[in-house]
Write a protein that holds these residues in place. Sequence first.
Motif, PDB file in Angstrom:
ATOM      1  N   UNK A 266       0.831  -1.201   0.000  1.00 37.48           N
ATOM      2  CA  UNK A 266       0.000   0.000   0.000  1.00 37.48           C
ATOM      3  C   UNK A 266       0.869   1.257   0.000  1.00 37.48           C
ATOM      4  N   UNK A 267       1.981   1.212   0.753  1.00 38.11           N
ATOM      5  CA  UNK A 267       2.859   2.374   0.848  1.00 38.11           C
ATOM      6  C   UNK A 267       3.522   2.648  -0.501  1.00 38.11           C
ATOM      7  N   UNK A 268       3.998   1.583  -1.138  1.00 38.03           N
ATOM      8  CA  UNK A 268       4.631   1.746  -2.448  1.00 38.03           C
ATOM      9  C   UNK A 268       3.613   2.282  -3.456  1.00 38.03           C
ATOM     10  N   UNK A 269       2.402   1.706  -3.421  1.00 38.94           N
ATOM     11  CA  UNK A 269       1.355   2.165  -4.340  1.00 38.94           C
ATOM     12  C   UNK A 269       1.007   3.619  -4.099  1.00 38.94           C
ATOM     13  N   UNK A 270       0.893   3.997  -2.808  1.00 36.95           N
ATOM     14  CA  UNK A 270       0.566   5.383  -2.491  1.00 36.95           C
ATOM     15  C   UNK A 270       1.669   6.318  -2.973  1.00 36.95           C
ATOM     16  N   UNK A 271       2.923   5.910  -2.756  1.00 39.51           N
ATOM     17  CA  UNK A 271       4.039   6.763  -3.172  1.00 39.51           C
ATOM     18  C   UNK A 271       3.965   7.020  -4.672  1.00 39.51           C
ATOM     19  N   UNK A 272       3.714   5.936  -5.438  1.00 38.48           N
ATOM     20  CA  UNK A 272       3.641   6.089  -6.893  1.00 38.48           C
ATOM     21  C   UNK A 272       2.462   6.980  -7.275  1.00 38.48           C
ATOM     22  N   UNK A 273       1.307   6.787  -6.590  1.00 39.01           N
ATOM     23  CA  UNK A 273       0.144   7.610  -6.900  1.00 39.01           C
ATOM     24  C   UNK A 273       0.416   9.075  -6.594  1.00 39.01           C
TER      25      UNK A 273
ATOM     26  N   UNK B 143      -5.906   3.828   0.137  1.00 37.37           N
ATOM     27  CA  UNK B 143      -6.832   2.703   0.092  1.00 37.37           C
ATOM     28  C   UNK B 143      -6.895   2.072  -1.288  1.00 37.37           C
ATOM     29  N   UNK B 144      -6.775   2.920  -2.337  1.00 39.07           N
ATOM     30  CA  UNK B 144      -6.859   2.314  -3.657  1.00 39.07           C
ATOM     31  C   UNK B 144      -5.569   1.596  -4.018  1.00 39.07           C
ATOM     32  N   UNK B 145      -4.495   1.849  -3.257  1.00 39.88           N
ATOM     33  CA  UNK B 145      -3.238   1.153  -3.539  1.00 39.88           C
ATOM     34  C   UNK B 145      -3.179  -0.191  -2.832  1.00 39.88           C
ATOM     35  N   UNK B 146      -4.096  -0.413  -1.883  1.00 36.45           N
ATOM     36  CA  UNK B 146      -4.114  -1.692  -1.174  1.00 36.45           C
ATOM     37  C   UNK B 146      -4.715  -2.745  -2.091  1.00 36.45           C
ATOM     38  N   UNK B 147      -4.045  -3.897  -2.237  1.00 43.53           N
ATOM     39  CA  UNK B 147      -4.677  -4.942  -3.044  1.00 43.53           C
ATOM     40  C   UNK B 147      -5.965  -5.432  -2.372  1.00 43.53           C
ATOM     41  N   UNK B 148      -6.972  -5.704  -3.198  1.00 46.43           N
ATOM     42  CA  UNK B 148      -8.261  -6.168  -2.676  1.00 46.43           C
ATOM     43  C   UNK B 148      -8.090  -7.335  -1.713  1.00 46.43           C
ATOM     44  N   UNK B 149      -7.232  -8.273  -2.128  1.00 43.03           N
ATOM     45  CA  UNK B 149      -7.171  -9.503  -1.343  1.00 43.03           C
ATOM     46  C   UNK B 149      -6.584  -9.263   0.039  1.00 43.03           C
ATOM     47  N   UNK B 201     -14.724  -0.733  -0.273  1.00 44.11           N
ATOM     48  CA  UNK B 201     -13.690   0.107   0.337  1.00 44.11           C
ATOM     49  C   UNK B 201     -12.479   0.227  -0.583  1.00 44.11           C
ATOM     50  N   UNK B 202     -12.074  -0.884  -1.210  1.00 44.73           N
ATOM     51  CA  UNK B 202     -10.846  -0.753  -2.000  1.00 44.73           C
ATOM     52  C   UNK B 202     -11.077  -0.141  -3.374  1.00 44.73           C
ATOM     53  N   UNK B 203     -12.311  -0.101  -3.863  1.00 44.02           N
ATOM     54  CA  UNK B 203     -12.471   0.471  -5.204  1.00 44.02           C
ATOM     55  C   UNK B 203     -13.060   1.878  -5.198  1.00 44.02           C
ATOM     56  N   UNK B 208     -13.738   8.198  -6.786  1.00 40.29           N
ATOM     57  CA  UNK B 208     -13.758   9.490  -6.110  1.00 40.29           C
ATOM     58  C   UNK B 208     -12.714  10.420  -6.726  1.00 40.29           C
ATOM     59  N   UNK B 209     -11.495   9.907  -6.917  1.00 43.56           N
ATOM     60  CA  UNK B 209     -10.425  10.751  -7.440  1.00 43.56           C
ATOM     61  C   UNK B 209     -10.732  11.196  -8.868  1.00 43.56           C
ATOM     62  N   UNK B 210     -11.198  10.240  -9.685  1.00 43.22           N
ATOM     63  CA  UNK B 210     -11.505  10.592 -11.068  1.00 43.22           C
ATOM     64  C   UNK B 210     -12.572  11.666 -11.149  1.00 43.22           C
ATOM     65  N   UNK B 211     -13.639  11.495 -10.361  1.00 41.40           N
ATOM     66  CA  UNK B 211     -14.753  12.436 -10.398  1.00 41.40           C
ATOM     67  C   UNK B 211     -14.319  13.790  -9.846  1.00 41.40           C
TER      68      UNK B 211
END
Lengths: 313, 326
Positions: A266-273, B143-149, B201-203, B208-211
């Motif tokens: 999540x941290x890596x993904x957030x950093x990239x975002x 939250x969107x960077x967290x994998x769903x699983x 939650x994850x999607x 939100x960001x796009x809109x």
Amino acid sequence: MATTTPTALVTPRRGFRLVLRNRKAAAGLIILGVFALVAALGELIAPYDPDALSPALLEGPSGAHWLGTTNTGQDILSQLIAGTRGVLLVGLLAGAIATVLSIVVGVTAGFVGGAGDEALSLLANVFLVIPALPLIIIVASLLPSAGGTTVALVIGLTGWAWGSRILRAQTLSLRRRDFVQAARANGESLWRIVFFEILPNLTAIIASGFIGTVIFAVLSQITLAFIGVTSVSDWNWGTILFWAQSNQALAQGAWWWFVPAGLCIALLGTALTLVNFGIDEFVNPRLRTGGNRPVKGIRPRVGFTPVRRKETS
Amino acid sequence: MTFLLRRLAFYLVTAWAAITLNFFIPRMLPGNPVQSLITRYQGQLSTDATKALYALFGLDEDTSLWQQYLDYWGRLFSGDLGLSFTYFPTPVAEVIEQSLPWTLILVGLSTMVSFTLGTLAGAYLGWRRGRWTDALLPIGSFFSAIPYFWLGLIAIAVLAVAWPLFPSSGGWDGAFVPSWDADFIWSAVYHGALPAITIVISSIAGWMLGMRNMTVTVAAEDYVTVAHAKGLKERTVMFAYAARNAVLPNVSGFALSLGFIVGGTLVTEIVFSYPGIGYILYQGVSAKDYPLMQGVFLIITLSVLAANMLADLAYALLDPRTRQEG
């Protein structure tokens, strides 16, 4: 991302500095830097061999094992550190492959127009609509040995379509600009126009597409490892989660086994975002939030973009 | 009308591409996978199944590639996707038929909820740019960077194991037999709640960001200023002028990102052992059950295509320009 308007007349170097000045992008770059450092140092900073067994079975975090151990006594922090390199390498490689493909397809489609454009756009749209992850899962599980490079290749070959769509749209609009027409009238060769007139103006979009693909590649690769499709002996964060899941870490309450790996993802993904936010805000200044270099006394209002004028003498 | 016809042609081409891809993937494999499968299943496969396998992998040397391709289409149209090894001797089509409704309901409903909530929240955030609510952006991207699983794993650990509010796996209580009575439906809803919440939650952050970004861009358009100048109520301007136009890219983005969403939700099903398509795919992958994997991929792709067509229709309804050009 799709909503960007192009800003010409900014050299890449100045653009990079502008992106850096953005607080969000700077935070993202710092986190990325830390991960890159960990990936580069790897074994040097890992306290244990990630594969080494020890008598400390399924222990929680302690002084000896900062993030606890697995049910065979392997040190989880060392596994995380060892996994960082794999995650970053596959992500970057897949991102690079997909970006090159998206530039080739997108810019060509936008520049050529006509039937060629129709065909290439159709190709991109087909790739976009076919669900990538199930396809990647199937291809990776059919291959006899799916190591990091194979996974990167598969992800790169399936993940280029989004970027190419955006690049095509932008190229289409650039193609009709005056400076391109002027270059053409000057008799510049096609290659020169593409490489020196068009591509520099697409830098920001290419960068943001690259980062988007890296995020996608990291997530896909970790998901593949988690399902156990790819080699489970190469360490990456998904492998840790795979072992945690197959040894019922959840039911045993061993949170230290799966929480750190997920947080790293999540941290890596957030950093990239965040870096991508920086690029987006650089390209489209309206997206800037109040937190970015706040201008005292001006509150952003609908329809107006706050700017501070430099005093000119 | 032309718009819809063009789109229809596009979907036909895409469906053809996906089906053809499905035909070629097993043929690109090195070595002789059938032999290794037969050895692995040691006599459990009937002669019919072995023959079907040889046909599937294109190792049937008597027929040309073109003939194999035609046969493949023929079998597809008669609904024959081969026999599954994992659930031997159940046909793949039957296995998929049983699991598809679960996925459609779970993924369909939670995606709709997430899209609606995310779009509304995004419109609000974009309209109220530069307040404390902007802090939701980094949180949302986290939250969107967290994998769903992984979120699913955490949800199980917290809400099913440590604090048993929800069941941790399955699609219904084992005491019931699937039927349409109230008890069973309630049990299914109860089991589906946690996976659905994880998906939402994850999607949600992505929408939100796009809109938000679109609203910010649209809010500076002249027609919004005009609406303000006319003295229309803030709410009217926000919904009928800004959000109405800002939602268009989100709808087309919705169609295009369905493939990604479905991929993520499949893994959610694996984590929750939810009896849908994703779980079946997982079983197929772990058992190297190629007919099942192929069938699942085909069904997923076709469902995504169908959902895309619906999104296109919605787009045509929302954006008058698409109707006018025809």
